[in-house]
Design an enzyme around this catalytic site. Sequence first.
Site, PDB file in Angstrom:
ATOM      1  N   LYS A 284       0.838  -1.195   0.000  1.00 42.53           N
ATOM      2  CA  LYS A 284       0.000   0.000   0.000  1.00 42.53           C
ATOM      3  C   LYS A 284       0.880   1.254   0.000  1.00 42.53           C
ATOM      4  O   LYS A 284       1.955   1.253   0.601  1.00 42.53           O
ATOM      5  CB  LYS A 284      -0.906   0.023   1.243  1.00 42.53           C
ATOM      6  CG  LYS A 284      -1.986  -1.040   1.239  1.00 42.53           C
ATOM      7  CD  LYS A 284      -2.838  -0.939   2.496  1.00 42.53           C
ATOM      8  CE  LYS A 284      -3.875  -2.047   2.553  1.00 42.53           C
ATOM      9  NZ  LYS A 284      -4.907  -1.907   1.519  1.00 42.53           N
ATOM     10  N   ARG A 358     -10.626 -11.234  -0.482  1.00 41.96           N
ATOM     11  CA  ARG A 358     -11.472 -12.164  -1.236  1.00 41.96           C
ATOM     12  C   ARG A 358     -10.873 -13.567  -1.280  1.00 41.96           C
ATOM     13  O   ARG A 358     -11.592 -14.554  -1.448  1.00 41.96           O
ATOM     14  CB  ARG A 358     -11.701 -11.611  -2.649  1.00 41.96           C
ATOM     15  CG  ARG A 358     -10.477 -11.486  -3.515  1.00 41.96           C
ATOM     16  CD  ARG A 358     -10.675 -10.539  -4.694  1.00 41.96           C
ATOM     17  NE  ARG A 358     -10.775  -9.154  -4.244  1.00 41.96           N
ATOM     18  CZ  ARG A 358     -11.013  -8.127  -5.062  1.00 41.96           C
ATOM     19  NH1 ARG A 358     -11.204  -8.335  -6.362  1.00 41.96           N
ATOM     20  NH2 ARG A 358     -11.079  -6.900  -4.588  1.00 41.96           N
TER      21      ARG A 358
END
Length: 510
Positions: A284, A358
Amino acid sequence: MTALTLSTAAAPGLRADAIVIGVAKGADGPSVAPGAEAVDKAYDGRLAAVLETLGASGSEGEVTKLPAPSGFKAPVVVAVGLGAEPEKDAGFDAEALRRAAGAAARALAGAKKAAFALPLAEAADAGVVAEGLLLGAYSFDAYKESAKETKAAKGNGKAPLAEAALLGGKPRDKAYKAAIERAAAVAEELNRARDLVNTPPNDLNPEAFAAVAQAAAKEHGIKVQVLDEKALTKGGYGGILGVGAGSASGPRLVKLSYTSPKAKKSLAFVGKGITYDSGGISLKPAGHNETMKCDMAGAAAVFAAVVSAARLGLEVNVTGWLALAENMPSGSATRPGDVLRMYSGKTVEVLNTDAEGRLVLADALWAASQEKPDAIIDVATLTGAMMLALGSRTYGIMANDDAFRSAVHEAAEESGEPAWPMPLPEHLRKGMDSPTADIANMGERMGGGLVAGLFLREFVGEGITWAHLDIAGPAFNEGGPFGYTPKGGTGTAVRTLVRVAERVALGDLG
Protein backbone atom coordinates in the site's frame (compact mmCIF):
# COMPACT_ATOMS: atom_id res chain seq x y z
CA MET A 1 -20.16 -1.46 30.60
CA THR A 2 -22.74 1.04 31.86
CA ALA A 3 -25.20 -0.55 34.30
CA LEU A 4 -28.84 -0.28 33.20
CA THR A 5 -32.03 -0.04 35.24
CA LEU A 6 -35.68 0.68 34.52
CA SER A 7 -37.22 3.22 36.89
CA THR A 8 -40.65 4.59 37.71
CA ALA A 9 -39.13 7.32 39.89
CA ALA A 10 -40.01 10.97 39.31
CA ALA A 11 -37.17 13.05 37.87
CA PRO A 12 -37.09 15.70 40.65
CA GLY A 13 -36.44 13.25 43.47
CA LEU A 14 -33.93 11.01 41.73
CA ARG A 15 -30.34 11.17 42.96
CA ALA A 16 -28.18 11.38 39.87
CA ASP A 17 -25.48 13.50 38.27
CA ALA A 18 -27.79 14.54 35.44
CA ILE A 19 -31.28 14.22 33.98
CA VAL A 20 -31.31 13.62 30.22
CA ILE A 21 -34.31 14.92 28.26
CA GLY A 22 -35.17 15.02 24.57
CA VAL A 23 -35.71 18.14 22.50
CA ALA A 24 -37.28 18.08 19.05
CA LYS A 25 -36.85 20.55 16.23
CA GLY A 26 -40.27 22.11 15.68
CA ALA A 27 -41.52 24.56 13.09
CA ASP A 28 -41.39 27.43 15.60
CA GLY A 29 -38.29 26.42 17.52
CA PRO A 30 -37.31 23.64 19.94
CA SER A 31 -40.01 21.65 21.70
CA VAL A 32 -39.67 19.46 24.78
CA ALA A 33 -40.19 15.78 23.95
CA PRO A 34 -42.45 13.42 25.92
CA GLY A 35 -40.83 12.00 29.03
CA ALA A 36 -39.62 15.38 30.26
CA GLU A 37 -42.95 16.72 31.52
CA ALA A 38 -41.83 16.91 35.14
CA VAL A 39 -38.68 18.79 34.16
CA ASP A 40 -40.62 21.24 31.97
CA LYS A 41 -43.12 21.83 34.79
CA ALA A 42 -40.28 22.74 37.15
CA TYR A 43 -39.27 25.46 34.66
CA ASP A 44 -42.86 26.75 34.75
CA GLY A 45 -43.45 25.36 31.29
CA ARG A 46 -40.73 27.57 29.82
CA LEU A 47 -38.03 24.95 29.27
CA ALA A 48 -38.27 25.17 25.46
CA ALA A 49 -37.87 28.96 25.62
CA VAL A 50 -34.87 28.64 27.96
CA LEU A 51 -33.23 26.14 25.62
CA GLU A 52 -33.84 28.38 22.61
CA THR A 53 -32.23 31.28 24.49
CA LEU A 54 -29.19 29.05 25.04
CA GLY A 55 -28.99 28.37 21.30
CA ALA A 56 -30.57 24.93 21.23
CA SER A 57 -32.65 24.03 18.17
CA GLY A 58 -33.42 20.36 18.71
CA SER A 59 -31.19 19.28 15.82
CA GLU A 60 -30.12 15.65 15.90
CA GLY A 61 -27.18 15.02 18.23
CA GLU A 62 -27.14 18.54 19.69
CA VAL A 63 -26.34 18.55 23.42
CA THR A 64 -27.19 21.47 25.73
CA LYS A 65 -26.46 21.49 29.46
CA LEU A 66 -28.23 23.76 31.94
CA PRO A 67 -28.61 23.91 35.73
CA ALA A 68 -31.42 21.79 37.08
CA PRO A 69 -34.44 23.58 38.58
CA SER A 70 -34.73 24.26 42.28
CA GLY A 71 -35.79 21.19 44.22
CA PHE A 72 -34.12 18.66 41.90
CA LYS A 73 -31.58 16.30 43.46
CA ALA A 74 -29.69 16.10 40.16
CA PRO A 75 -27.63 19.27 39.55
CA VAL A 76 -27.73 19.28 35.74
CA VAL A 77 -30.25 18.83 32.94
CA VAL A 78 -28.83 17.54 29.66
CA ALA A 79 -31.05 18.31 26.67
CA VAL A 80 -30.26 16.23 23.60
CA GLY A 81 -31.60 16.87 20.11
CA LEU A 82 -33.93 14.32 18.51
CA GLY A 83 -34.22 15.99 15.14
CA ALA A 84 -37.48 16.84 13.41
CA GLU A 85 -40.63 16.76 15.50
CA PRO A 86 -42.76 13.76 14.42
CA GLU A 87 -46.19 14.08 12.91
CA LYS A 88 -49.13 14.19 15.33
CA ASP A 89 -49.71 10.81 17.04
CA ALA A 90 -46.50 9.43 15.53
CA GLY A 91 -43.63 8.39 17.74
CA PHE A 92 -40.00 9.30 17.37
CA ASP A 93 -37.93 7.30 14.93
CA ALA A 94 -36.00 4.49 16.62
CA GLU A 95 -32.67 5.62 15.20
CA ALA A 96 -33.27 9.19 16.40
CA LEU A 97 -33.77 7.88 19.94
CA ARG A 98 -30.75 5.61 19.65
CA ARG A 99 -28.46 8.40 18.44
CA ALA A 100 -29.75 10.90 21.00
CA ALA A 101 -29.12 8.47 23.86
CA GLY A 102 -25.63 7.82 22.51
CA ALA A 103 -24.79 11.51 22.22
CA ALA A 104 -25.98 12.11 25.79
CA ALA A 105 -23.97 9.16 27.11
CA ARG A 106 -20.82 10.49 25.45
CA ALA A 107 -21.44 13.93 26.93
CA LEU A 108 -21.75 12.37 30.39
CA ALA A 109 -18.38 10.61 30.40
CA GLY A 110 -17.08 10.72 33.97
CA ALA A 111 -20.54 10.78 35.56
CA LYS A 112 -21.55 8.08 38.01
CA LYS A 113 -25.28 8.06 37.29
CA ALA A 114 -27.69 9.67 34.87
CA ALA A 115 -31.45 9.42 34.50
CA PHE A 116 -32.72 9.27 30.92
CA ALA A 117 -36.17 10.86 30.57
CA LEU A 118 -36.46 10.28 26.82
CA PRO A 119 -39.70 9.28 25.07
CA LEU A 120 -40.58 5.67 25.94
CA ALA A 121 -43.94 4.97 24.33
CA GLU A 122 -43.38 1.20 24.37
CA ALA A 123 -40.89 -1.49 25.30
CA ALA A 124 -39.14 -1.24 21.93
CA ASP A 125 -38.29 2.40 22.69
CA ALA A 126 -36.64 1.36 25.94
CA GLY A 127 -34.57 -1.13 23.96
CA VAL A 128 -33.26 1.38 21.43
CA VAL A 129 -32.53 4.02 24.09
CA ALA A 130 -30.65 1.41 26.13
CA GLU A 131 -28.72 0.27 23.06
CA GLY A 132 -27.83 3.83 22.09
CA LEU A 133 -26.56 4.85 25.50
CA LEU A 134 -24.57 1.62 25.96
CA LEU A 135 -22.89 2.08 22.58
CA GLY A 136 -22.40 5.81 23.11
CA ALA A 137 -20.71 5.28 26.46
CA TYR A 138 -18.00 3.12 24.85
CA SER A 139 -14.34 4.06 25.21
CA PHE A 140 -11.10 2.27 24.37
CA ASP A 141 -8.37 3.21 26.84
CA ALA A 142 -6.49 -0.06 27.23
CA TYR A 143 -3.23 1.48 26.02
CA LYS A 144 -3.47 4.85 27.79
CA GLU A 145 -1.73 4.85 31.16
CA SER A 146 -2.76 8.48 31.70
CA ALA A 147 -6.40 7.51 31.23
CA LYS A 148 -6.09 4.73 33.79
CA GLU A 149 -4.57 7.13 36.30
CA THR A 150 -7.26 9.74 35.62
CA LYS A 151 -10.05 7.21 36.07
CA ALA A 152 -8.52 6.11 39.36
CA ALA A 153 -8.54 9.65 40.71
CA LYS A 154 -11.69 10.43 42.69
CA GLY A 155 -13.91 13.08 41.18
CA ASN A 156 -11.63 13.65 38.23
CA GLY A 157 -12.31 10.95 35.69
CA LYS A 158 -13.56 10.50 32.18
CA ALA A 159 -14.57 6.92 32.59
CA PRO A 160 -17.73 5.92 30.70
CA LEU A 161 -21.03 6.73 32.36
CA ALA A 162 -21.27 4.19 35.17
CA GLU A 163 -25.04 3.82 35.58
CA ALA A 164 -28.14 4.83 33.66
CA ALA A 165 -31.76 4.72 34.80
CA LEU A 166 -34.46 4.77 32.13
CA LEU A 167 -37.33 6.83 33.53
CA GLY A 168 -40.76 5.82 32.35
CA GLY A 169 -39.63 2.23 32.05
CA LYS A 170 -41.62 -0.57 33.63
CA PRO A 171 -39.33 -2.71 35.82
CA ARG A 172 -41.89 -5.48 36.24
CA ASP A 173 -43.04 -5.59 32.63
CA LYS A 174 -41.59 -8.63 30.82
CA ALA A 175 -41.43 -6.83 27.48
CA TYR A 176 -39.47 -3.90 28.92
CA LYS A 177 -37.10 -6.20 30.79
CA ALA A 178 -36.53 -8.31 27.67
CA ALA A 179 -35.87 -5.19 25.59
CA ILE A 180 -33.09 -3.86 27.79
CA GLU A 181 -31.61 -7.33 28.34
CA ARG A 182 -31.37 -7.77 24.59
CA ALA A 183 -29.83 -4.32 24.25
CA ALA A 184 -27.26 -5.10 26.92
CA ALA A 185 -26.24 -8.42 25.35
CA VAL A 186 -25.89 -7.06 21.82
CA ALA A 187 -24.17 -3.84 22.92
CA GLU A 188 -21.65 -5.71 25.06
CA GLU A 189 -20.69 -8.00 22.18
CA LEU A 190 -20.65 -5.14 19.68
CA ASN A 191 -18.34 -3.21 22.00
CA ARG A 192 -16.12 -6.29 22.21
CA ALA A 193 -15.95 -6.23 18.40
CA ARG A 194 -14.93 -2.57 18.62
CA ASP A 195 -12.20 -3.50 21.09
CA LEU A 196 -10.84 -6.10 18.68
CA VAL A 197 -10.80 -3.63 15.79
CA ASN A 198 -9.05 -1.01 17.94
CA THR A 199 -6.41 -3.39 19.34
CA PRO A 200 -2.98 -2.75 17.76
CA PRO A 201 -1.89 -5.46 15.31
CA ASN A 202 1.24 -6.25 17.32
CA ASP A 203 -1.11 -7.57 20.01
CA LEU A 204 -3.86 -9.01 17.80
CA ASN A 205 -2.45 -11.45 15.29
CA PRO A 206 -4.45 -14.43 13.97
CA GLU A 207 -3.43 -16.68 16.85
CA ALA A 208 -4.41 -14.06 19.45
CA PHE A 209 -7.77 -13.44 17.77
CA ALA A 210 -8.44 -17.17 17.75
CA ALA A 211 -7.66 -17.32 21.47
CA VAL A 212 -10.22 -14.57 22.18
CA ALA A 213 -12.82 -16.52 20.21
CA GLN A 214 -12.00 -19.73 22.08
CA ALA A 215 -12.39 -18.04 25.47
CA ALA A 216 -15.75 -16.51 24.53
CA ALA A 217 -16.97 -19.80 23.08
CA LYS A 218 -16.17 -21.61 26.32
CA GLU A 219 -17.98 -18.93 28.35
CA HIS A 220 -21.17 -19.07 26.28
CA GLY A 221 -21.45 -22.74 25.38
CA ILE A 222 -20.40 -22.36 21.75
CA LYS A 223 -18.52 -25.14 20.01
CA VAL A 224 -15.22 -23.94 18.56
CA GLN A 225 -12.69 -25.39 16.14
CA VAL A 226 -9.40 -23.71 15.19
CA LEU A 227 -7.40 -24.77 12.14
CA ASP A 228 -3.74 -23.75 12.37
CA GLU A 229 -1.15 -23.74 9.56
CA LYS A 230 -0.68 -27.52 9.72
CA ALA A 231 -4.41 -28.22 9.54
CA LEU A 232 -4.93 -25.61 6.83
CA THR A 233 -2.14 -27.17 4.75
CA LYS A 234 -3.57 -30.64 5.21
CA GLY A 235 -7.03 -29.41 4.24
CA GLY A 236 -5.85 -27.54 1.15
CA TYR A 237 -6.89 -24.01 2.18
CA GLY A 238 -4.72 -22.34 -0.42
CA GLY A 239 -6.36 -18.92 -0.21
CA ILE A 240 -5.86 -18.42 3.53
CA LEU A 241 -2.37 -19.92 3.42
CA GLY A 242 -1.39 -17.82 0.41
CA VAL A 243 -2.39 -14.56 2.10
CA GLY A 244 -0.64 -15.48 5.35
CA ALA A 245 2.51 -16.82 3.71
CA GLY A 246 4.51 -13.62 4.12
CA SER A 247 3.89 -13.16 7.84
CA ALA A 248 5.73 -14.52 10.86
CA SER A 249 2.26 -14.92 12.42
CA GLY A 250 0.55 -17.93 10.91
CA PRO A 251 -3.05 -17.82 9.65
CA ARG A 252 -6.05 -19.45 11.30
CA LEU A 253 -9.57 -20.50 10.34
CA VAL A 254 -11.90 -20.41 13.32
CA LYS A 255 -15.30 -22.09 13.28
CA LEU A 256 -17.83 -21.09 15.96
CA SER A 257 -21.01 -23.16 16.17
CA TYR A 258 -24.05 -22.11 18.19
CA THR A 259 -26.89 -24.64 18.07
CA SER A 260 -30.41 -24.40 19.41
CA PRO A 261 -32.46 -27.54 20.16
CA LYS A 262 -35.50 -25.74 18.75
CA ALA A 263 -33.86 -24.52 15.54
CA LYS A 264 -35.51 -25.20 12.20
CA LYS A 265 -33.09 -23.13 10.10
CA SER A 266 -29.33 -22.64 9.93
CA LEU A 267 -27.23 -19.62 9.05
CA ALA A 268 -23.52 -19.29 8.30
CA PHE A 269 -21.71 -15.99 8.83
CA VAL A 270 -18.27 -15.61 7.26
CA GLY A 271 -15.89 -12.82 8.26
CA LYS A 272 -12.75 -11.41 6.70
CA GLY A 273 -10.10 -11.29 9.43
CA ILE A 274 -6.94 -9.67 8.07
CA THR A 275 -5.40 -8.61 11.38
CA TYR A 276 -3.07 -6.27 9.51
CA ASP A 277 -3.02 -5.49 5.80
CA SER A 278 0.18 -4.04 4.41
CA GLY A 279 -0.92 -4.96 0.90
CA GLY A 280 1.74 -7.67 0.76
CA ILE A 281 4.14 -7.46 -2.19
CA SER A 282 1.65 -5.03 -3.79
CA LEU A 283 2.48 -2.71 -0.91
CA LYS A 284 0.00 0.00 0.00
CA PRO A 285 1.21 3.57 -0.61
CA ALA A 286 2.13 5.88 2.26
CA GLY A 287 -0.90 7.19 4.09
CA HIS A 288 -2.94 4.03 3.56
CA ASN A 289 -1.34 1.78 6.18
CA GLU A 290 -2.10 3.52 9.44
CA THR A 291 -5.64 2.20 9.95
CA MET A 292 -5.15 -1.26 8.48
CA LYS A 293 -5.57 -2.90 11.87
CA CYS A 294 -9.27 -2.52 11.06
CA ASP A 295 -9.14 -5.02 8.20
CA MET A 296 -10.44 -7.75 10.51
CA ALA A 297 -13.67 -5.86 11.27
CA GLY A 298 -15.74 -8.37 9.31
CA ALA A 299 -14.47 -11.28 11.41
CA ALA A 300 -15.03 -9.23 14.58
CA ALA A 301 -18.64 -8.60 13.52
CA VAL A 302 -19.25 -12.28 12.81
CA PHE A 303 -17.71 -13.28 16.13
CA ALA A 304 -19.86 -10.79 18.04
CA ALA A 305 -23.01 -11.85 16.19
CA VAL A 306 -22.55 -15.55 16.96
CA VAL A 307 -21.93 -14.84 20.65
CA SER A 308 -24.96 -12.51 20.71
CA ALA A 309 -27.14 -15.24 19.21
CA ALA A 310 -25.97 -17.63 21.92
CA ARG A 311 -26.57 -15.12 24.71
CA LEU A 312 -30.05 -14.37 23.39
CA GLY A 313 -30.86 -18.05 22.99
CA LEU A 314 -32.15 -17.57 19.45
CA GLU A 315 -33.95 -20.54 17.95
CA VAL A 316 -31.70 -20.81 14.91
CA ASN A 317 -28.37 -22.54 14.36
CA VAL A 318 -25.62 -20.01 13.65
CA THR A 319 -22.11 -20.89 12.54
CA GLY A 320 -19.40 -18.26 12.30
CA TRP A 321 -16.29 -18.65 10.17
CA LEU A 322 -13.38 -16.32 10.96
CA ALA A 323 -10.80 -16.30 8.15
CA LEU A 324 -7.73 -14.90 9.93
CA ALA A 325 -4.40 -13.95 8.37
CA GLU A 326 -1.82 -11.17 8.37
CA ASN A 327 -0.90 -9.84 4.93
CA MET A 328 2.79 -8.94 4.95
CA PRO A 329 5.62 -8.67 2.39
CA SER A 330 8.62 -10.95 2.85
CA GLY A 331 10.73 -13.51 1.02
CA SER A 332 8.00 -16.09 1.55
CA ALA A 333 5.06 -13.89 0.57
CA THR A 334 2.74 -14.65 -2.32
CA ARG A 335 3.78 -12.71 -5.42
CA PRO A 336 1.70 -11.07 -8.15
CA GLY A 337 1.55 -13.75 -10.83
CA ASP A 338 1.43 -16.68 -8.42
CA VAL A 339 -1.41 -19.19 -8.73
CA LEU A 340 -3.15 -20.52 -5.62
CA ARG A 341 -5.24 -23.67 -5.45
CA MET A 342 -8.20 -22.86 -3.25
CA TYR A 343 -10.04 -25.12 -0.81
CA SER A 344 -12.77 -25.58 -3.46
CA GLY A 345 -10.19 -26.90 -5.92
CA LYS A 346 -10.39 -23.86 -8.18
CA THR A 347 -7.18 -22.06 -9.07
CA VAL A 348 -6.74 -18.30 -8.70
CA GLU A 349 -4.12 -16.16 -10.41
CA VAL A 350 -3.07 -13.48 -7.95
CA LEU A 351 -2.64 -10.27 -9.91
CA ASN A 352 -2.59 -8.03 -6.85
CA THR A 353 -1.70 -9.23 -3.36
CA ASP A 354 -3.64 -6.29 -1.89
CA ALA A 355 -6.85 -7.96 -3.11
CA GLU A 356 -6.32 -10.52 -0.37
CA GLY A 357 -9.61 -10.39 1.52
CA ARG A 358 -11.47 -12.16 -1.24
CA LEU A 359 -8.90 -14.97 -1.13
CA VAL A 360 -9.38 -15.82 2.55
CA LEU A 361 -13.15 -15.39 2.22
CA ALA A 362 -13.23 -17.74 -0.77
CA ASP A 363 -11.85 -20.61 1.31
CA ALA A 364 -14.15 -19.87 4.24
CA LEU A 365 -17.21 -19.53 1.98
CA TRP A 366 -16.54 -22.92 0.43
CA ALA A 367 -16.02 -24.46 3.89
CA ALA A 368 -19.32 -22.95 5.07
CA SER A 369 -21.07 -24.22 1.93
CA GLN A 370 -20.13 -27.81 2.70
CA GLU A 371 -22.52 -27.76 5.66
CA LYS A 372 -25.47 -26.75 3.45
CA PRO A 373 -26.85 -23.88 5.58
CA ASP A 374 -30.09 -22.21 4.59
CA ALA A 375 -28.15 -19.01 3.89
CA ILE A 376 -24.64 -17.57 4.08
CA ILE A 377 -23.73 -13.95 4.76
CA ASP A 378 -20.13 -12.80 4.50
CA VAL A 379 -18.90 -9.53 6.01
CA ALA A 380 -15.72 -7.77 4.94
CA THR A 381 -13.87 -4.49 4.74
CA LEU A 382 -13.30 -5.50 1.16
CA THR A 383 -12.89 -2.63 -1.29
CA GLY A 384 -12.04 1.04 -1.44
CA ALA A 385 -14.39 1.12 -4.42
CA MET A 386 -17.37 0.60 -2.12
CA MET A 387 -16.27 3.61 -0.08
CA LEU A 388 -16.13 5.68 -3.26
CA ALA A 389 -19.62 4.52 -4.17
CA LEU A 390 -21.38 4.84 -0.80
CA GLY A 391 -19.19 7.00 1.41
CA SER A 392 -17.95 6.37 4.92
CA ARG A 393 -21.22 5.58 6.72
CA THR A 394 -23.06 3.17 4.40
CA TYR A 395 -22.17 -0.38 3.46
CA GLY A 396 -23.12 -2.25 0.31
CA ILE A 397 -25.17 -5.45 0.08
CA MET A 398 -24.79 -7.87 -2.82
CA ALA A 399 -26.45 -11.26 -3.16
CA ASN A 400 -27.23 -14.14 -5.50
CA ASP A 401 -30.92 -13.77 -4.64
CA ASP A 402 -32.76 -10.46 -4.92
CA ALA A 403 -35.36 -11.32 -2.28
CA PHE A 404 -32.66 -12.25 0.22
CA ARG A 405 -30.73 -9.08 -0.53
CA SER A 406 -33.89 -7.08 0.19
CA ALA A 407 -34.49 -8.99 3.42
CA VAL A 408 -30.94 -8.31 4.64
CA HIS A 409 -31.39 -4.64 3.72
CA GLU A 410 -34.59 -4.53 5.76
CA ALA A 411 -32.78 -6.08 8.71
CA ALA A 412 -30.07 -3.42 8.42
CA GLU A 413 -32.66 -0.63 8.39
CA GLU A 414 -34.45 -2.11 11.40
CA SER A 415 -31.12 -2.19 13.22
CA GLY A 416 -30.22 1.41 12.41
CA GLU A 417 -27.26 0.49 10.19
CA PRO A 418 -27.14 2.45 6.90
CA ALA A 419 -26.81 0.02 3.99
CA TRP A 420 -27.68 -0.07 0.30
CA PRO A 421 -28.47 -2.89 -2.16
CA MET A 422 -25.91 -3.23 -4.94
CA PRO A 423 -26.03 -5.29 -8.18
CA LEU A 424 -23.77 -8.05 -9.47
CA PRO A 425 -23.57 -7.20 -13.21
CA GLU A 426 -22.72 -10.31 -15.19
CA HIS A 427 -20.65 -8.41 -17.77
CA LEU A 428 -18.03 -7.63 -15.10
CA ARG A 429 -17.25 -11.33 -14.60
CA LYS A 430 -15.32 -11.57 -17.89
CA GLY A 431 -12.70 -9.16 -16.60
CA MET A 432 -11.52 -11.82 -14.16
CA ASP A 433 -10.81 -14.40 -16.86
CA SER A 434 -7.24 -15.66 -16.57
CA PRO A 435 -5.13 -17.34 -19.26
CA THR A 436 -3.35 -19.29 -16.54
CA ALA A 437 -5.91 -20.17 -13.86
CA ASP A 438 -9.65 -20.67 -13.43
CA ILE A 439 -10.07 -17.05 -12.33
CA ALA A 440 -7.97 -13.99 -11.44
CA ASN A 441 -8.37 -12.09 -8.19
CA MET A 442 -8.71 -8.79 -10.06
CA GLY A 443 -10.99 -7.57 -12.84
CA GLU A 444 -12.11 -4.23 -14.19
CA ARG A 445 -11.13 -1.23 -12.09
CA MET A 446 -14.47 0.51 -12.51
CA GLY A 447 -17.05 -1.16 -10.34
CA GLY A 448 -14.35 -2.79 -8.27
CA GLY A 449 -16.66 -3.46 -5.32
CA LEU A 450 -19.06 -5.34 -7.58
CA VAL A 451 -16.19 -7.27 -9.18
CA ALA A 452 -15.14 -8.44 -5.72
CA GLY A 453 -18.70 -9.62 -5.05
CA LEU A 454 -18.71 -11.58 -8.31
CA PHE A 455 -15.42 -13.22 -7.33
CA LEU A 456 -16.86 -14.34 -3.99
CA ARG A 457 -19.98 -15.71 -5.67
CA GLU A 458 -17.74 -18.24 -7.46
CA PHE A 459 -17.01 -19.91 -4.11
CA VAL A 460 -20.55 -20.24 -2.79
CA GLY A 461 -21.96 -23.75 -3.03
CA GLU A 462 -24.57 -24.42 -5.69
CA GLY A 463 -28.14 -23.72 -4.59
CA ILE A 464 -27.14 -21.86 -1.42
CA THR A 465 -28.60 -18.41 -0.78
CA TRP A 466 -25.80 -15.91 -0.13
CA ALA A 467 -25.28 -12.23 0.61
CA HIS A 468 -22.09 -10.17 0.81
CA LEU A 469 -21.73 -7.08 3.00
CA ASP A 470 -18.87 -4.77 2.03
CA ILE A 471 -18.38 -2.67 5.18
CA ALA A 472 -15.17 -0.91 4.09
CA GLY A 473 -16.67 2.54 4.66
CA PRO A 474 -18.40 2.44 8.05
CA ALA A 475 -16.25 -0.20 9.83
CA PHE A 476 -13.70 2.36 11.06
CA ASN A 477 -14.55 5.99 11.84
CA GLU A 478 -11.55 8.22 11.19
CA GLY A 479 -13.52 11.38 11.97
CA GLY A 480 -15.01 12.65 15.20
CA PRO A 481 -17.60 10.67 17.18
CA PHE A 482 -21.29 11.18 16.44
CA GLY A 483 -24.44 9.80 18.00
CA TYR A 484 -23.49 6.45 19.48
CA THR A 485 -20.60 5.98 17.02
CA PRO A 486 -17.09 6.46 18.46
CA LYS A 487 -13.88 7.35 16.71
CA GLY A 488 -12.14 4.15 15.59
CA GLY A 489 -13.80 0.75 15.39
CA THR A 490 -17.58 0.97 15.06
CA GLY A 491 -18.84 -2.62 15.22
CA THR A 492 -20.72 -2.19 11.94
CA ALA A 493 -22.82 -5.18 10.76
CA VAL A 494 -23.13 -6.84 14.19
CA ARG A 495 -26.69 -5.58 14.68
CA THR A 496 -27.69 -6.47 11.12
CA LEU A 497 -26.46 -10.05 11.54
CA VAL A 498 -28.23 -10.42 14.88
CA ARG A 499 -31.44 -9.04 13.39
CA VAL A 500 -31.20 -11.47 10.45
CA ALA A 501 -30.76 -14.34 12.91
CA GLU A 502 -33.75 -13.16 14.95
CA ARG A 503 -35.95 -12.92 11.88
CA VAL A 504 -34.89 -16.35 10.65
CA ALA A 505 -35.65 -17.78 14.10
CA LEU A 506 -39.13 -16.24 13.91
CA GLY A 507 -39.63 -17.51 10.38
CA ASP A 508 -40.20 -14.09 8.85
CA LEU A 509 -37.08 -13.36 6.82
CA GLY A 510 -38.68 -14.51 3.58
